[in-house]
Scaffold this motif. Structure first.
Motif, PDB file in Angstrom:
ATOM      1  N   UNK A 114      34.841  33.095  38.947  1.00 38.88           N
ATOM      2  CA  UNK A 114      34.033  34.519  38.691  1.00 38.88           C
ATOM      3  C   UNK A 114      35.162  35.616  38.898  1.00 38.88           C
ATOM      4  N   UNK A 115      35.620  35.642  39.994  1.00 38.69           N
ATOM      5  CA  UNK A 115      36.700  36.566  40.380  1.00 38.69           C
ATOM      6  C   UNK A 115      37.885  36.609  39.300  1.00 38.69           C
ATOM      7  N   UNK A 142      38.231  41.583  49.492  1.00 40.12           N
ATOM      8  CA  UNK A 142      39.384  42.433  48.995  1.00 40.12           C
ATOM      9  C   UNK A 142      40.295  42.977  50.273  1.00 40.12           C
ATOM     10  N   UNK A 143      41.540  42.211  50.438  1.00 40.81           N
ATOM     11  CA  UNK A 143      42.366  42.669  51.503  1.00 40.81           C
ATOM     12  C   UNK A 143      43.611  43.518  50.886  1.00 40.81           C
ATOM     13  N   UNK A 144      43.588  44.708  51.214  1.00 43.91           N
ATOM     14  CA  UNK A 144      44.638  45.494  50.775  1.00 43.91           C
ATOM     15  C   UNK A 144      45.863  45.501  50.915  1.00 43.91           C
ATOM     16  N   UNK A 168      45.837  34.027  41.370  1.00 40.32           N
ATOM     17  CA  UNK A 168      46.264  34.321  42.633  1.00 40.32           C
ATOM     18  C   UNK A 168      45.322  35.053  43.434  1.00 40.32           C
ATOM     19  N   UNK A 169      45.272  36.374  42.968  1.00 40.56           N
ATOM     20  CA  UNK A 169      44.671  37.454  43.421  1.00 40.56           C
ATOM     21  C   UNK A 169      43.216  36.927  43.553  1.00 40.56           C
ATOM     22  N   UNK A 170      42.573  36.401  42.458  1.00 46.21           N
ATOM     23  CA  UNK A 170      41.273  35.871  42.265  1.00 46.21           C
ATOM     24  C   UNK A 170      40.880  35.017  43.252  1.00 46.21           C
ATOM     25  N   UNK A 171      41.833  34.136  43.540  1.00 40.54           N
ATOM     26  CA  UNK A 171      41.369  33.086  44.546  1.00 40.54           C
ATOM     27  C   UNK A 171      41.358  33.451  45.764  1.00 40.54           C
ATOM     28  N   UNK A 220      46.138  48.478  41.808  1.00 40.95           N
ATOM     29  CA  UNK A 220      45.917  48.138  40.452  1.00 40.95           C
ATOM     30  C   UNK A 220      44.408  47.731  40.180  1.00 40.95           C
ATOM     31  N   UNK A 221      43.482  47.639  41.044  1.00 41.91           N
ATOM     32  CA  UNK A 221      42.266  47.383  40.856  1.00 41.91           C
ATOM     33  C   UNK A 221      41.834  45.922  40.353  1.00 41.91           C
ATOM     34  N   UNK A 222      42.925  45.026  40.437  1.00 43.20           N
ATOM     35  CA  UNK A 222      42.626  43.725  39.931  1.00 43.20           C
ATOM     36  C   UNK A 222      41.820  42.975  41.202  1.00 43.20           C
ATOM     37  N   UNK A 223      41.972  43.181  42.266  1.00 38.39           N
ATOM     38  CA  UNK A 223      40.963  42.533  43.637  1.00 38.39           C
ATOM     39  C   UNK A 223      39.855  43.117  43.173  1.00 38.39           C
TER      40      UNK A 223
END
Lengths: 287, 355
Positions: B144-145, B279-281, B269-272, B116-119
């Motif tokens: 920032x993330x 980015x680990x997909x 959680x994603x940002x952390x 979804x591109x949040x990462x």
């Protein structure tokens, strides 16, 4: 005594006004059927009464209180709504679905009390789904699935239950099964039931009160044998019909006038065909 | 007729406390924990400096302090290898929990923070911070993330949720489209940045846990300590949302607010995770999906087990990345992509056949 009323209720989607300043009172302890042509606003009205749709103006009053001023869970304890054709997530069992119905009675710490368990079991027994408790909802037949959702709404343990077209997409046998269940809930458990029904004959048979909706307002409101008349059906559904007493129950039975059944077609429908054949529209179709 | 539930109930007699968990949750949790611990020990054991598995376990437990090589053991285990593996575990857990929440709130099994591109949004802003600001402390990156992920999530929400509904395919397409835009912007930023900053950003962007230290473990652990319990507490809300908006509203859930809060948690959680590992997909896609098959769709069990599974997955993927091309190593993001991309294709084909 509980009361459910609307006052000056105006409902709209975007800019299209569907229900226009409606005053309505739903009788407690009865089965009420909302009927009307497609797009007449009957489902919208049900959504408005149940807080699925915020009114443009006016109020829905439950026990003297505006339902929009009640906490969401408090309202859900008193009034349950089953939307049209809900879809359960893949793999969710009937038992788990019904357990979700206890949500308005639970807190952050109290998530599955002994009472929750008892009422969920009772709901499954009432809706006659106990034997499929461990089956995923998505593997059941249409009628079983609808009964599982009704069991979830029963687990909510509200005195008033609203249903949007509970018989849609069901075979005739399943339709009657679901309506019989609702009838029993009303007569044996005293539940107030308000439902949108497509089939006017079902409404006449099962409802104590029929509310016919047309053009954002109520065209007729009362007991089926008093308000379901040939002229009412013509006004609300735009179709001619004959009404005879139901051979089993004596309630009104609507027999629509159509063109089918050639040999027995009435003189009236013949004259309608004649008019059509000689009309300019028919001439255009021929050309 | 007595119905035997498919869950176990925990209930206090005196306090108003009770909850239920699917029967499969505990055995699966035990198995996964055993697997994770084994992977942890094997992973710590693997590397240039040779030591036995027993040495690793004893060093971890601190029972071999008398061993002549203990100083070396402690240095290798505690300073070099353990933090990296803990970071791998925490990143996997965070991404898997975020993916589970995203799949729950969208009712879409294909939703995932990476797809979804949040990462990507999170990386873009983090790279901007690295490139544009001088001497940034590590602890600012998660914030920032978070901002970047939030903007991206908001953009997808606006574009995909037209008229209050979204089809799974539309959501995925818009997400993939926006990911490309964000990736392009990230590349532009790297092209014009100062060479030292760019190098630092590149190392961080590859999606790797190489060289991660206790500082990273603490930064990530702190965020997870706040947002993981919050997610577990709100798991019931995900069950509601899974029934559909209208049934959930009918049951007295405040759907818009609940979805908003859950979305914020998943972005956090994603940002952390992105802030410490790049980015680990696909972890957020694969872990919830397989876990749902193991423990069913109820989120009280699904969410924690999915996090555990995600952690185990990334620890294992990291180990594979170090073994296959030794003495060099593949970034863990490449390994998860090699596992996840075919899985995604399989899901896409399956969902198309179902629709």
């Amino acid at each position: 005594m509980t009361q459910l009323n609307t006052r000056d209720l105006t409902l709209s989607y975007d800019d299209a006004c569907i229900i226009d300043s409606l005053d309505l009172s739903i009788r407690i302890g009865e089965i009420t059927a909302l009927v009307g042509a497609n797009g007449c606003g009957k489902s919208t009205l049900l959504r408005g009464i149940s807080r699925l749709l915020k009114p443009r103006a006016g109020h829905v009053i439950l026990d003297g209180q505006d339902i929009w001023k009640l906490p969401a869970k408090t309202l859900a304890q008193q009034l349950g709504i089953l939307p049209q054709s809900p879809v359960a997530p893949e793999g969710l069992t009937v038992h788990e679905l019904v357990a979700q119905g206890r949500y308005p009675h639970q807190g952050w710490l109290q998530q599955w009390s002994a009472e929750d368990e008892r009422i969920a079991h009772e709901a499954m027994a009432l809706a006659n789904v106990s034997e499929y408790a461990d089956r995923p909802v998505d593997t059941l037949s249409g009628g079983q699935r609808q009964r599982a959702w009704i069991a979830m709404t029963l687990a909510q343990d509200s005195a008033i239950i609203l249903l949007d077209e509970p018989t849609t997409f069901l075979d005739l046998a399943y339709q009657i099964e679901v309506l019989d269940l609702l009838h029993d809930l009303n007569t044996q458990r005293g539940k107030t039931i308000v439902m949108v029904l497509h089939d006017l004959n079902h409404a006449c048979r099962y409802a104590d009160t029929v509310i016919a909706v047309k053009d954002g307002g109520v065209a007729a409101h009362g007991a089926p044998d008093q308000v379901v008349t040939e002229s009412m059906v013509r006004e609300v559904f735009g179709i001619d019909c004959r009404i005879i007493p139901d051979p089993l129950t004596g309630t009104p039975l609507i027999v629509p006038c159509g063109r089918g059944g050639k040999r027995l077609a009435s003189a009236q429908s013949h004259s309608q065909i004649d008019t059509f054949v000689h009309s300019p529209v028919f001439a255009l179709m021929e050309a | 007729m007595a119905v035997k539930p498919t869950w176990i109930t925990v209930r206090s007699r005196r306090l108003p406390f009770s909850f239920r968990l699917d029967r499969r949750v505990l055995p699966v949790a035990l198995l996964l924990t055993a697997f994770t611990l084994t992977a942890l020990v094997v992973s710590i054991n693997y590397g240039q400096y040779n030591m036995s598995l027993l040495d690793v376990v004893q060093t971890l437990l601190g029972t071999n302090t008398a061993h002549p090589d203990y100083r070396n053991f402690a240095l290798v285990v505690h300073t070099f290898r353990l933090p990296r593996i803990l970071v791998a575990f925490l990143v996997g857990a965070a991404l898997a929990a975020a993916g589970t929440i995203m799949q729950g709130i969208t009712r879409n099994p294909l939703a995932d923070p990476y797809l979804l591109g949040v990462s990507g949004g999170a990386s873009l802003v983090a790279v901007a911070v690295i490139v544009w600001l001088d001497d940034v402390p590590l602890s600012i990156l998660p914030f920032a993330a978070f901002a970047g992920g939030l903007i991206e999530a908001f953009a997808i929400y606006l574009l995909a949720w037209r008229a209050g509904s979204s089809t799974p395919i539309r959501l995925i397409l818009i997400g993939i489209g926006l990911s490309s835009v964000v990736a392009a912007l990230t590349t532009i930023m790297l092209l014009f940045g100062n060479i030292n900053d760019v190098q630092q950003a590149y190392i961080w962007l590859t999606g790797s846990v190489y060289g991660r230290t206790w500082e990273h473990v603490r930064a990530l652990g702190g965020w997870l300590l706040v947002f993981m319990p919050l997610a577990f507490v709100l798991a019931r809300g995900l069950n509601m949302l899974n029934l559909g908006d209208e049934p959930a509203k009918g049951l007295g859930m405040r759907v818009e607010r609940g979805r908003g809060v859950l979305l914020l948690i998943s972005v956090a959680l994603t940002a952390a995770a992105v802030a410490v590992s790049g980015t680990i997909g696909f972890v957020g896609l694969v872990a919830p999906h397989i876990t749902r098959r193991l423990v069913g769709p109820s989120h009280e069990g699904l969410l924690p087990i999915s996090a555990l599974f995600g952690g185990a997955l990334v620890v294992t993927a990291d180990l594979i990345g170090r073994v296959v091309v030794a003495p060099s190593e593949l970034p863990v993001g490449i390994v998860t992509a090699m596992i996840g991309a075919p899985y995604f294709a399989f899901l896409l084909i399956r969902s198309r056949n179902h629709a």
